[in-house]
Design a protein around this motif. Sequence first.
Motif, short mmCIF file in Angstrom:
data_model
loop_
_atom_site.label_atom_id
_atom_site.label_comp_id
_atom_site.label_asym_id
_atom_site.label_seq_id
_atom_site.Cartn_x
_atom_site.Cartn_y
_atom_site.Cartn_z
N ILE A 313 0.79 -1.19 0.14
CA ILE A 313 0.04 -0.01 -0.09
C ILE A 313 0.91 1.23 -0.09
O ILE A 313 0.50 2.49 -0.46
N PRO A 317 0.66 2.26 -7.35
CA PRO A 317 0.13 0.96 -7.78
C PRO A 317 0.77 0.81 -9.44
O PRO A 317 1.09 1.79 -10.05
N GLY A 439 -7.30 2.52 -5.04
CA GLY A 439 -5.81 2.58 -4.79
C GLY A 439 -5.04 3.52 -5.69
O GLY A 439 -3.96 4.01 -5.44
N VAL A 479 -7.62 -1.76 -8.41
CA VAL A 479 -6.82 -1.78 -7.35
C VAL A 479 -7.55 -1.16 -5.87
O VAL A 479 -7.84 0.02 -6.19
N ASP A 481 -7.43 -0.25 -1.67
CA ASP A 481 -6.57 -0.19 -0.60
C ASP A 481 -7.60 -0.40 0.85
O ASP A 481 -8.49 0.45 0.81
N ARG A 487 -3.45 -3.61 0.60
CA ARG A 487 -3.81 -3.50 -0.94
C ARG A 487 -4.20 -4.80 -1.57
O ARG A 487 -3.61 -5.89 -1.15
#
Length: 548
Positions: A313, A317, A439, A479, A481, A487
């Motif tokens: 995290i 990404p 994310g 993605v 988080d 993540r």
Amino acid sequence: MSNPVIAIGLDSADPILLEKWMAQGHLPNLEKIRSQGSYGRIYNPVNYADQKTKEQFTFTEPLWAIFTTGCLPNKTGYWSPVKYSPDNYKVEYDRINGTYDYQEYKPFYSLLENHHITIFDLPVTGLCKELKGLQVLAWGGHDPFTPRHSQPPELLPELNEKYGEDNIYGNDTGVWWNKKYCQWLPPALKKAISQRSAICQDLLTREPWDLFITVISETHTAGHDLYYTQDNHPLYSIFSKNAHNQDLMLEVFQKADQAIGEILSQVPENAYIIIFSLHGMDVNVTDLFTMFFLPEFLYRFNFNQSAIAHGEIKTTPPVMITNPLRHSWLGEIWVRNHPPNLMQKLFKSLTPSQFLYSAKNGLDCPFSLLKEKDDLVWAPSRWYQPLWHQMKAFALPAFNDGQIRLNLKGRESQGIVDASEYNSVCEEITTQLLQLVDGRTGKPIVKRVIRTRKSPLIDDSKLPDADLIVKWEENPTDVVDSPKYGRIGPVPYFRPGGHRAGGFLMAKGEGIIENSSFGSGNIVDLAPTILKLMDVPIPEYFDGKPLF
């Protein structure tokens, strides 16, 4: 006798797209009907915890049952074709006979005892033996959830012999990165629509009819698999470069518009014409969010470790995955299972996914499930099923809204959550879900979490299996988080298009004001509207009312 009624469904046709395309002149037959009659949006609110709400429902199969019965799911008890058993934690999914049984609440057209009815390819229903007229089910379509049969029995084989079988049926299961599939699909959809048009024209002229119902299902497949050609999709910039901005989805809808014109050419001038869609299609958020992110989040919630798609995290990404290596989305997800050590991680990265048959982190392997012909292999939430009895809460397989079941003592055979803890566990899960963010942008991905029960151990077979319903924000991401559980992702997008609440209805005929708007209505209003146009009494148990 009243004027005849023809109702044509455009499966999963999104009103926002259609309104834009009609305004641009791409759908002349639909625009003509709209201008000659009345138009409005159709919504699909359902009731949870015995309370009237405005929560929108986007589960396709129950929506068709709502249309056919005129009743909401809290009355029929049909919330999903996926059936869960608390006795053994097993889930079942019957793509042929997984529809509502129509025993307590009959199809609305079965009430038309003295009328002749023709039905062609209405999804999620069954043959009505008492019906006067012609019935053909599952000639084609996207998961019609009914056997391929007809009344009379020889009618379907005759139509197949005369017009050909539908090549889309059961074959619209490819992925957007498979070039061969993407090249095959658009012309195959157009061919199926042409066949469908010819069959409808044939059926319209075979014998007199008072009500004709048909559904053009190819728009459903086009929405799921061709939505990347719309400029609000994350994959659009990639495909537009290769396709010279060709709008393949629009082309399928143009073919459907042409078919509507051809079908209506065989309809008497005094007929009422109804064109409708129960819900729409937009950028897909639910496939990733409901089918994968939610079950993986709940795994981490229960075991405080990652099973699949572990990510750091604190780092930016990686770029979006636009060129997956494997031939299925399931393989791309499964190969991202989180190995416990560096050597296993290296081995995994070098091994083709089809050889990774062993279970990982206690999950069922999708390739083993494929060999066993498990009907739920398409849902990563199914992979976590061997662990459900150890978990406080788990994600049930679903297509749209997230569905969470608590492992409750006294209800589940191996329940671990006491009834006194039910509210606190629901609150804890809700709090953690509301902290999930994209994310890439940091924006929340959960809109709200809904409880379906007033009390945990209430015994009512018509309640949904889920204790919590997760409504997602409508912004896609690959993605996610969590500040507590880390993540998840990135993972490749699955089907480009996903269902959204909200459809439409347009109608023309005697007494309907030209170029007008009825405002808005609900799906449960469609059955009473058709009965009203046919001068047939509306049952008191219906949940809707006529729109005109």
